[in-house]
Design an enzyme around this catalytic site. Sequence first.
Site, PDB file in Angstrom:
ATOM      1  N   THR A 117       0.829  -1.209   0.000  1.00  0.00           N
ATOM      2  CA  THR A 117       0.000   0.000   0.000  1.00  0.00           C
ATOM      3  C   THR A 117       0.857   1.251   0.000  1.00  0.00           C
ATOM      4  O   THR A 117       0.478   2.277  -0.567  1.00  0.00           O
ATOM      5  CB  THR A 117      -0.908  -0.012   1.250  1.00  0.00           C
ATOM      6  OG1 THR A 117      -1.813  -1.096   1.106  1.00  0.00           O
ATOM      7  CG2 THR A 117      -1.696   1.269   1.402  1.00  0.00           C
ATOM      8  N   TYR A 170      -7.822   1.222  -3.538  1.00  0.00           N
ATOM      9  CA  TYR A 170      -6.605   1.533  -4.301  1.00  0.00           C
ATOM     10  C   TYR A 170      -5.987   0.251  -4.852  1.00  0.00           C
ATOM     11  O   TYR A 170      -6.370  -0.856  -4.469  1.00  0.00           O
ATOM     12  CB  TYR A 170      -5.583   2.244  -3.396  1.00  0.00           C
ATOM     13  CG  TYR A 170      -5.220   1.409  -2.187  1.00  0.00           C
ATOM     14  CD1 TYR A 170      -4.220   0.445  -2.261  1.00  0.00           C
ATOM     15  CD2 TYR A 170      -5.892   1.560  -0.977  1.00  0.00           C
ATOM     16  CE1 TYR A 170      -3.908  -0.345  -1.168  1.00  0.00           C
ATOM     17  CE2 TYR A 170      -5.588   0.780   0.122  1.00  0.00           C
ATOM     18  CZ  TYR A 170      -4.596  -0.174   0.017  1.00  0.00           C
ATOM     19  OH  TYR A 170      -4.303  -0.965   1.094  1.00  0.00           O
ATOM     20  N   THR A 188       1.612  -4.215   4.328  1.00  0.00           N
ATOM     21  CA  THR A 188       1.393  -4.532   5.743  1.00  0.00           C
ATOM     22  C   THR A 188       0.859  -5.954   5.953  1.00  0.00           C
ATOM     23  O   THR A 188       1.057  -6.527   7.019  1.00  0.00           O
ATOM     24  CB  THR A 188       0.373  -3.557   6.378  1.00  0.00           C
ATOM     25  OG1 THR A 188      -0.869  -3.670   5.670  1.00  0.00           O
ATOM     26  CG2 THR A 188       0.863  -2.130   6.358  1.00  0.00           C
ATOM     27  N   ASP A 189       0.180  -6.495   4.917  1.00  0.00           N
ATOM     28  CA  ASP A 189      -0.567  -7.733   5.155  1.00  0.00           C
ATOM     29  C   ASP A 189       0.298  -8.932   5.551  1.00  0.00           C
ATOM     30  O   ASP A 189      -0.128  -9.761   6.354  1.00  0.00           O
ATOM     31  CB  ASP A 189      -1.423  -8.083   3.923  1.00  0.00           C
ATOM     32  CG  ASP A 189      -2.633  -7.154   3.818  1.00  0.00           C
ATOM     33  OD1 ASP A 189      -2.918  -6.424   4.792  1.00  0.00           O
ATOM     34  OD2 ASP A 189      -3.286  -7.132   2.759  1.00  0.00           O
ATOM     35  N   LYS A 195       0.254  -7.951  12.595  1.00  0.00           N
ATOM     36  CA  LYS A 195      -0.767  -6.992  12.158  1.00  0.00           C
ATOM     37  C   LYS A 195      -2.050  -7.315  12.912  1.00  0.00           C
ATOM     38  O   LYS A 195      -2.518  -8.455  12.900  1.00  0.00           O
ATOM     39  CB  LYS A 195      -0.985  -7.086  10.639  1.00  0.00           C
ATOM     40  CG  LYS A 195      -1.921  -5.985  10.141  1.00  0.00           C
ATOM     41  CD  LYS A 195      -1.996  -5.889   8.636  1.00  0.00           C
ATOM     42  CE  LYS A 195      -2.943  -4.763   8.235  1.00  0.00           C
ATOM     43  NZ  LYS A 195      -3.120  -4.638   6.801  1.00  0.00           N
ATOM     44  N   GLU A 229       1.092 -35.222  22.634  1.00  0.00           N
ATOM     45  CA  GLU A 229       2.389 -35.364  21.978  1.00  0.00           C
ATOM     46  C   GLU A 229       2.654 -34.423  20.796  1.00  0.00           C
ATOM     47  O   GLU A 229       3.686 -34.540  20.157  1.00  0.00           O
ATOM     48  CB  GLU A 229       2.574 -36.822  21.544  1.00  0.00           C
ATOM     49  CG  GLU A 229       1.561 -37.316  20.531  1.00  0.00           C
ATOM     50  CD  GLU A 229       0.279 -37.870  21.169  1.00  0.00           C
ATOM     51  OE1 GLU A 229      -0.333 -38.720  20.551  1.00  0.00           O
ATOM     52  OE2 GLU A 229      -0.099 -37.435  22.270  1.00  0.00           O
TER      53      GLU A 229
HETATM   54  C1  SIN Z   1      -1.041  -2.947   2.787  1.00  0.00           C
HETATM   55  O1  SIN Z   1       0.118  -2.737   2.471  1.00  0.00           O
HETATM   56  O2  SIN Z   1      -1.571  -2.327   3.757  1.00  0.00           O
HETATM   57  C2  SIN Z   1      -1.951  -3.905   2.084  1.00  0.00           C
HETATM   58  C3  SIN Z   1      -1.422  -4.410   0.811  1.00  0.00           C
HETATM   59  C4  SIN Z   1      -0.174  -5.235   0.978  1.00  0.00           C
HETATM   60  O3  SIN Z   1       0.016  -5.874   1.998  1.00  0.00           O
HETATM   61  O4  SIN Z   1       0.624  -5.253   0.013  1.00  0.00           O
END
Ligand code: SIN
Length: 339
Positions: A13, A27, A96-97, A171, A303
């Site tokens: 992002t 986006y 972020t993902d 996250k 186990e």
């Molecule tokens: C993000 O970056 O927040 C979402 C898209 C990604 O992880 O590339």
Amino acid sequence: MLKKLVFLGTGGTIAGTATDTADNVGYTAAQVGVERLLGAIPGLRHALGDCALESEQVVQIDSKDMGWRQWCALAQRVQHHLARSDVAAVVVTHGTDTLEETAFFLSQVLDGQLLREKAVVLTCAMRPASSSVPDGPQNMLDAVAVARSESALGVLAVCAGTIHSARDVQKVHPYRLNAFDSGEAGPLGFVEEGRVRWVHPCPAVGAPVSSLSVPRMSSVEWPRVEIIMNYVGATGATVRALCRVPAADEPPVRGLVVAGTGNGTVHEDLLLALREAQALGLAVVRATRCAQGCVVPSSAIGELPDSQGLSPVKARIELALELIKKAADAALVKTASPV
Ligand code: SIN
């Protein structure tokens, strides 16, 4: 010698664009190159201080599509730059993902000696570059501050002014700018007005799980490890299906991570199926689907080895790396044994 910070772009992002500057969700990720992102940050020159800047686009993807091939390329470029005597640290821009997975992966495979001397800082954004109020530029400035800090070592993540370790970062929110958390471990520190305030020292860099050599890793096959979750009404059907002989174009499953309920508990039918999978030679690890804490060892839960506090997604990476090591060791024994 003038020290350099190397920025490696991977997409996300932070490099995303929307047609409307007010749109922070509709986006397309991974549209703007890292060099252009850097060029658009006011105050970057000041933040760099006496450091020079270099950048390189390693991949350009939405991090949901990150895979073994991209990880190999990234690990190789990070290690290449870290090994240079004129480079002080490497910053990686990432979606972020799956940032927590890439951070953990890099922490497990990069040369430990280099990570004891230098930092790799992953950063990201929750709003696209086209946003009228993007968070990416500030996160990149904060990443520069952390990368320049003498106390920064190993693989770290920086988002919303907070510094996290690769092991603990997760996250936890799909929209908030401060989308990451380090759970009970807490953050390592904060970046405030360009200054880094550490609250914990960076974790010591241990021995790697894997003997995987970064320069040669792309010749190695990533073993298929799947994650199974326990929930109300869970059965062993998915595990049994995964254990069946795969189609010709599908790799066989080598390991399973079960995201158990609570202290790693699993439905009795699922447990039965996991034991059947073990008997077939699959490695099985038990984690918890709880967002905090870790599976507390107990004779009652039997186990299945536990994930030593790793979340299911990180336990999957660790198990895959262990399987790579086992396969390499076995191949070595085979070559060494007399004919
Ligand atoms: C993000 O970056 O927040 C979402 C898209 C990604 O992880 O590339």
